[in-house]
Motif scaffolding. Structure first.
Motif, PDB file in Angstrom:
ATOM      1  N   HIS A 254       0.832  -1.203   0.000  1.00  0.00           N
ATOM      2  CA  HIS A 254       0.000   0.000   0.000  1.00  0.00           C
ATOM      3  C   HIS A 254       0.867   1.253   0.000  1.00  0.00           C
ATOM      4  N   TRP A 313      -9.153  -6.988   1.831  1.00  0.00           N
ATOM      5  CA  TRP A 313      -8.524  -5.710   2.164  1.00  0.00           C
ATOM      6  C   TRP A 313      -7.530  -5.282   1.094  1.00  0.00           C
ATOM      7  N   GLU A 323     -11.567   5.624   6.101  1.00  0.00           N
ATOM      8  CA  GLU A 323     -11.122   4.442   6.838  1.00  0.00           C
ATOM      9  C   GLU A 323     -11.775   3.151   6.329  1.00  0.00           C
ATOM     10  N   ARG A 325     -11.274  -0.064   4.461  1.00  0.00           N
ATOM     11  CA  ARG A 325     -10.162  -0.904   4.021  1.00  0.00           C
ATOM     12  C   ARG A 325     -10.515  -1.799   2.837  1.00  0.00           C
ATOM     13  N   ARG A 330      -8.391   4.650   0.579  1.00  0.00           N
ATOM     14  CA  ARG A 330      -8.808   4.811   1.974  1.00  0.00           C
ATOM     15  C   ARG A 330      -8.365   6.185   2.456  1.00  0.00           C
ATOM     16  N   GLU A 346      -4.470   6.570   1.377  1.00  0.00           N
ATOM     17  CA  GLU A 346      -3.849   5.262   1.229  1.00  0.00           C
ATOM     18  C   GLU A 346      -4.420   4.575  -0.009  1.00  0.00           C
ATOM     19  N   LYS A 348      -4.714   1.156  -1.804  1.00  0.00           N
ATOM     20  CA  LYS A 348      -4.599  -0.193  -1.281  1.00  0.00           C
ATOM     21  C   LYS A 348      -4.423  -1.268  -2.347  1.00  0.00           C
TER      22      LYS A 348
END
Length: 453
Positions: A254, A313, A323, A325, A330, A346, A348
């Protein structure tokens, strides 16, 4: 690179020799990451460092067409085996290796024989995009999360640490190993912010402090090589592969990214949703809009798509959320009161087969292009059902390398940023891997790449 620059580099390296010798260094390695995500290296005895710094050392241009298994893909132009380049170390990031006695390392950059920047060098590309942003007043902070597994066997995966996911028992089972990983990284100047057992058997993860994008990519290379070296001391084999075991969740890579202007984090303190500024919204929107093509860079192998599935995830759906996942993006705000420093995006969907310089270059190009953000998603998108997903305009990201490579080739923002020569090399390497695995089972794919990255 002119004569004055060469002499400056030579003299700087000369001034480093005594200190490096006192620390027991006998050789210096310099490396670059190729289009298959493999770090390729040349090294010299310590006394040759001034020459290396001034003139570099030769590397065939064919390495831009190397597949993960060292097969050289044939580009349509036929230029693969023709030409030479020089790899030159960046002495600003020279590190004495703590887990490799007698060695120092510096990331390299490649130049043509006439001293001009080599068009296919991903570190130089990333540096250029960072400089372009800085000219407009923007800077970035970035970091890679590193996930890996350790095995007792190099022919099949036999977890080297037992205990439950995120379990204190597994940390205790591998306490000596974990101690040595953290000590080695600290000795090399890497700031580790978190370290813990991860979900899969024998799996661990660490997070490092954010840096400028070039520094973040350098650190990703250094951390992985250090983790691998420490593992060898303990009799472990290390894998960063996105799918070590077909039945497992795989290793992710990530990326955390934030953009800043005049000392302000543009992912916080704004009037848009979750505190984003208008520039932060546009940047995140650009990343999301170009994510299908970015996957050919950040999830660059056939094995990547064994990992990139819902409810792992891995961010398999083209959406974003606070938040969340299971969303590809994110939004992380941090604890109340820490947003101005902690807020970041983020991404992912990526794994550690990716060339970290190339991936960050793609992310900056996509984010700079900008786009609107759709409504955020506050549930697991896989739980919504096909009708609701369609109503919200939420689609799956590419489910195969073929699909993401086609999206990359059609993405003018990414292909323009990379340039035609680099695009040709990336496509050739990806096409070669698709051909290699055309009839392979998931188990065969996982086995083929298990110990490469």
């Amino acid at each position: 690179m002119d004569a004055a620059e060469r002499e400056h580099r030579r003299q700087r390296a000369e001034n480093l020799l005594a200190g490096l010798e006192e620390q027991g260094v006998v050789a210096v390695a310099t490396s670059f990451v190729d289009n298959a995500g493999v770090s390729r290296v040349k090294s010299v005895p310590l006394d040759r460092l001034p020459s290396l710094a001034a003139w570099g050392v030769g590397f065939s241009t064919a390495f831009d067409f190397f597949r993960f298994d060292d097969w050289v893909a044939a580009p349509p132009s036929g230029v693969g085996p023709v030409g030479d380049q020089r790899i030159v170390p960046d002495l600003d990031r020279l590190v004495v290796r703590s887990a490799l006695d007698g060695w120092a390392w510096a990331p390299g950059e490649r130049f043509a024989q006439d001293g001009s920047a080599y068009a296919l060098d991903s570190r130089l590309l990333l540096r250029r995009l960072v400089a372009d942003a800085a000219a407009g007043g923007l800077t970035y902070r970035a970091a890679y999360e590193i996930e890996w597994v350790v095995s007792l066997d190099d022919t099949e995966f036999v977890p080297a640490a037992s205990g439950p996911a995120y379990g204190l028992a597994r940390l205790g089972d591998a306490s000596d190993y974990s101690h040595d990983v953290l000590a080695a990284l600290a000795a090399e100047g890497v700031t580790v912010e978190q370290y813990h057992p991860e979900y899969a058997p024998g799996q661990f993860e660490l997070s490092v402090a954010p840096e400028d994008p070039v520094g973040a990519a350098d650190t990703s290379v250094l951390v992985r090589d250090t983790v691998r070296a420490v593992g060898r001391h303990h009799g472990f084999v290390t894998s960063f592969s996105p799918k070590v075991d077909v039945a497992g969740v795989g290793n992710g890579g990530h990326v955390h990214l934030s953009l800043w202007r005049d000392g302000q984090n543009l992912m916080a303190g704004g009037q848009e949703r979750f505190g984003l500024t208008a520039e932060g919204v546009a940047f995140a929107g650009g990343v999301l809009a170009h994510l299908p093509g970015l996957l050919a860079i950040g999830a660059p192998g056939v094995a990547s798509y064994l990992r990139l599935v819902p409810q792992h995830w891995a961010g398999a759906y083209a959406c974003w959320g606070l938040e969340n996942r299971e969303a590809a993006l994110r939004m992380v705000t941090g604890s109340t009161g820490s947003e101005s420093a902690a807020a970041n995006l983020e991404v992912k969907s990526f794994d550690l087969q990716a060339n970290p310089y190339l991936l960050l270059a793609g992310l900056l190009a996509a984010g700079t292009a900008g786009a609107d953000l759709p409504e955020p998603v506050d549930v697991d998108p896989a739980s919504l059902g096909e009708d609701e997903l369609a109503r919200r305009g939420i689609g799956r990201l590419p489910t195969s390398l073929r699909e993401s490579l086609d999206a990359f080739a059609a993405d003018e923002v990414l292909t323009t940023a990379f340039g035609p020569q680099l695009v040709e090399a990336i496509v050739a390497v990806r096409e070669s891997e698709l051909e290699l695995f055309a009839d392979a089972s998931p188990e065969e794919v996982a086995a083929a790449v298990r110990w490469v990255h």
